[in-house]
Design a protein around this motif. Structure first.
Motif, PDB file in Angstrom:
ATOM      1  N   ALA A  37       0.819  -1.217   0.000  1.00 13.84           N
ATOM      2  CA  ALA A  37       0.000   0.000   0.000  1.00 13.84           C
ATOM      3  C   ALA A  37       0.857   1.273   0.000  1.00 13.84           C
ATOM      4  CB  ALA A  37      -0.934   0.008   1.206  1.00 13.84           C
ATOM      5  N   ASP A  38       2.047   1.229   0.581  1.00 16.34           N
ATOM      6  CA  ASP A  38       2.907   2.417   0.619  1.00 16.34           C
ATOM      7  C   ASP A  38       3.518   2.709  -0.743  1.00 16.34           C
ATOM      8  OD1 ASP A  38       2.410   2.707   3.298  1.00 16.34           O
ATOM      9  OD2 ASP A  38       4.206   1.613   3.905  1.00 16.34           O
ATOM     10  N   MET A  39       3.878   1.660  -1.433  1.00 16.60           N
ATOM     11  CA  MET A  39       4.444   1.752  -2.772  1.00 16.60           C
ATOM     12  C   MET A  39       5.618   2.725  -2.850  1.00 16.60           C
ATOM     13  SD  MET A  39       2.241   0.340  -5.420  1.00 16.60           S
ATOM     14  CE  MET A  39       0.765  -0.630  -5.260  1.00 16.60           C
ATOM     15  N   GLU A  40       6.527   2.605  -1.899  1.00 13.99           N
ATOM     16  CA  GLU A  40       7.714   3.464  -1.888  1.00 13.99           C
ATOM     17  C   GLU A  40       8.497   3.358  -3.191  1.00 13.99           C
ATOM     18  OE1 GLU A  40      11.906   3.858   0.521  1.00 13.99           O
ATOM     19  OE2 GLU A  40      10.161   3.096   1.600  1.00 13.99           O
ATOM     20  N   SER A  41       8.563   2.141  -3.755  1.00 11.44           N
ATOM     21  CA  SER A  41       9.307   1.971  -5.001  1.00 11.44           C
ATOM     22  C   SER A  41       8.647   2.743  -6.145  1.00 11.44           C
ATOM     23  CB  SER A  41       9.442   0.491  -5.359  1.00 11.44           C
ATOM     24  OG  SER A  41       8.181  -0.124  -5.449  1.00 11.44           O
ATOM     25  N   PHE A  42       7.307   2.808  -6.153  1.00 12.70           N
ATOM     26  CA  PHE A  42       6.620   3.587  -7.177  1.00 12.70           C
ATOM     27  C   PHE A  42       6.856   5.083  -6.977  1.00 12.70           C
ATOM     28  CE2 PHE A  42       4.033  -0.122  -8.319  1.00 12.70           C
ATOM     29  CZ  PHE A  42       4.037   0.016  -9.694  1.00 12.70           C
ATOM     30  N   THR A  43       6.883   5.524  -5.733  1.00 11.96           N
ATOM     31  CA  THR A  43       7.150   6.933  -5.455  1.00 11.96           C
ATOM     32  C   THR A  43       8.536   7.308  -5.962  1.00 11.96           C
ATOM     33  OG1 THR A  43       5.700   6.861  -3.537  1.00 11.96           O
ATOM     34  CG2 THR A  43       7.295   8.671  -3.620  1.00 11.96           C
ATOM     35  N   THR A  44       9.518   6.433  -5.724  1.00 14.21           N
ATOM     36  CA  THR A  44      10.883   6.664  -6.209  1.00 14.21           C
ATOM     37  C   THR A  44      10.893   6.738  -7.730  1.00 14.21           C
ATOM     38  OG1 THR A  44      11.793   5.505  -4.296  1.00 14.21           O
ATOM     39  CG2 THR A  44      13.228   5.729  -6.206  1.00 14.21           C
ATOM     40  N   LEU A  45      10.179   5.827  -8.373  1.00 13.08           N
ATOM     41  CA  LEU A  45      10.110   5.799  -9.837  1.00 13.08           C
ATOM     42  C   LEU A  45       9.431   7.048 -10.381  1.00 13.08           C
ATOM     43  CD1 LEU A  45      10.452   4.328 -12.558  1.00 13.08           C
ATOM     44  CD2 LEU A  45       8.271   3.182 -12.082  1.00 13.08           C
ATOM     45  N   ILE A  46       8.321   7.438  -9.791  1.00 13.19           N
ATOM     46  CA  ILE A  46       7.581   8.621 -10.252  1.00 13.19           C
ATOM     47  C   ILE A  46       8.415   9.882 -10.077  1.00 13.19           C
ATOM     48  CG2 ILE A  46       5.578  10.087  -9.745  1.00 13.19           C
ATOM     49  CD1 ILE A  46       4.079   7.374  -9.162  1.00 13.19           C
ATOM     50  N   THR A  47       9.125   9.972  -8.967  1.00 16.48           N
ATOM     51  CA  THR A  47      10.009  11.124  -8.732  1.00 16.48           C
ATOM     52  C   THR A  47      11.073  11.201  -9.815  1.00 16.48           C
ATOM     53  OG1 THR A  47       9.630  11.022  -6.350  1.00 16.48           O
ATOM     54  CG2 THR A  47      11.623  12.168  -7.093  1.00 16.48           C
ATOM     55  N   MET A  48      11.682  10.050 -10.132  1.00 16.57           N
ATOM     56  CA  MET A  48      12.717  10.013 -11.165  1.00 16.57           C
ATOM     57  C   MET A  48      12.143  10.403 -12.521  1.00 16.57           C
ATOM     58  SD  MET A  48      13.953   8.088 -13.955  1.00 16.57           S
ATOM     59  CE  MET A  48      13.243   6.469 -13.779  1.00 16.57           C
ATOM     60  N   LEU A  49      10.968   9.857 -12.870  1.00 12.45           N
ATOM     61  CA  LEU A  49      10.366  10.177 -14.165  1.00 12.45           C
ATOM     62  C   LEU A  49       9.992  11.651 -14.270  1.00 12.45           C
ATOM     63  CD1 LEU A  49       8.121   7.017 -14.628  1.00 12.45           C
ATOM     64  CD2 LEU A  49      10.190   7.597 -15.920  1.00 12.45           C
ATOM     65  N   ASN A  50       9.455  12.217 -13.201  1.00  9.87           N
ATOM     66  CA  ASN A  50       9.117  13.642 -13.208  1.00  9.87           C
ATOM     67  C   ASN A  50      10.365  14.504 -13.340  1.00  9.87           C
ATOM     68  OD1 ASN A  50       6.303  13.534 -13.114  1.00  9.87           O
ATOM     69  ND2 ASN A  50       6.303  13.303 -10.891  1.00  9.87           N
ATOM     70  N   HIS A  51      11.447  14.096 -12.675  1.00 12.37           N
ATOM     71  CA  HIS A  51      12.695  14.840 -12.769  1.00 12.37           C
ATOM     72  C   HIS A  51      13.254  14.763 -14.190  1.00 12.37           C
ATOM     73  CE1 HIS A  51      16.846  15.774 -10.748  1.00 12.37           C
ATOM     74  NE2 HIS A  51      16.405  16.762 -11.491  1.00 12.37           N
ATOM     75  N   ALA A  52      13.230  13.559 -14.774  1.00 14.82           N
ATOM     76  CA  ALA A  52      13.713  13.390 -16.152  1.00 14.82           C
ATOM     77  C   ALA A  52      12.876  14.226 -17.116  1.00 14.82           C
ATOM     78  CB  ALA A  52      13.669  11.919 -16.549  1.00 14.82           C
ATOM     79  N   LYS A  53      11.561  14.228 -16.908  1.00 10.01           N
ATOM     80  CA  LYS A  53      10.670  15.018 -17.760  1.00 10.01           C
ATOM     81  C   LYS A  53      10.979  16.507 -17.646  1.00 10.01           C
ATOM     82  CE  LYS A  53       5.765  15.949 -18.489  1.00 10.01           C
ATOM     83  NZ  LYS A  53       4.413  15.717 -17.973  1.00 10.01           N
TER      84      LYS A  53
END
Length: 118
Positions: A89-105
């Motif tokens: 439910a926390d999905m820390e790995s998804f948060t890390t991924l989303i942060t990286m994708l937003n930064h790359a974007k």
């Protein structure tokens, strides 16, 4: 021009996202994820249940679930001798991924037009 510190930060974010990227990039694991979601049981599914739904062998499902667990995508709950796999439910790995994708974007959108189309 992109600041070098931004590139260094993005590089670290990509490094921290490798496991989840590898996990999500595999077609078999994508299929398992979809079957788990279709199962609709929030309490988790056992390896046998996933094997039947995905037409994979129990050892193959166990192998892929181990990778998914290591990537932070699923967790396991034990009840006696039974293991139930469920999405974290926390999905820390998804948060890390989303942060990286937003930064790359953000970095890519700050770069000048390079296509040659006017």
């Amino acid at each position: 021009m992109v600041d070098n510190s931004e590139i260094v930060a993005l590089s670290e974010e990509i490094k921290n996202s490798r496991k989840i990227l590898s996990c999500l990039g595999d077609e078999t694991r994508q299929h398992i994820i979809l079957e788990m979601i279709k199962g609709g049981d929030c309490t988790g599914l056992r390896v046998n249940d996933i094997a039947v739904k995905s037409n994979l062998s129990r050892p193959a499902v166990s192998h892929h679930l181990g990778i998914m667990k290591d990537a932070g995508l699923v967790k396991v709950r034990r009840e006696g001798t039974k293991n139930y796999y469920y999405f974290d439910a926390d999905m820390e790995s998804f948060t890390t991924l989303i942060t990286m994708l937003n930064h790359a974007k953000a970095i890519m959108s700050s770069l000048p037009e390079r296509s040659g189309d006017d």
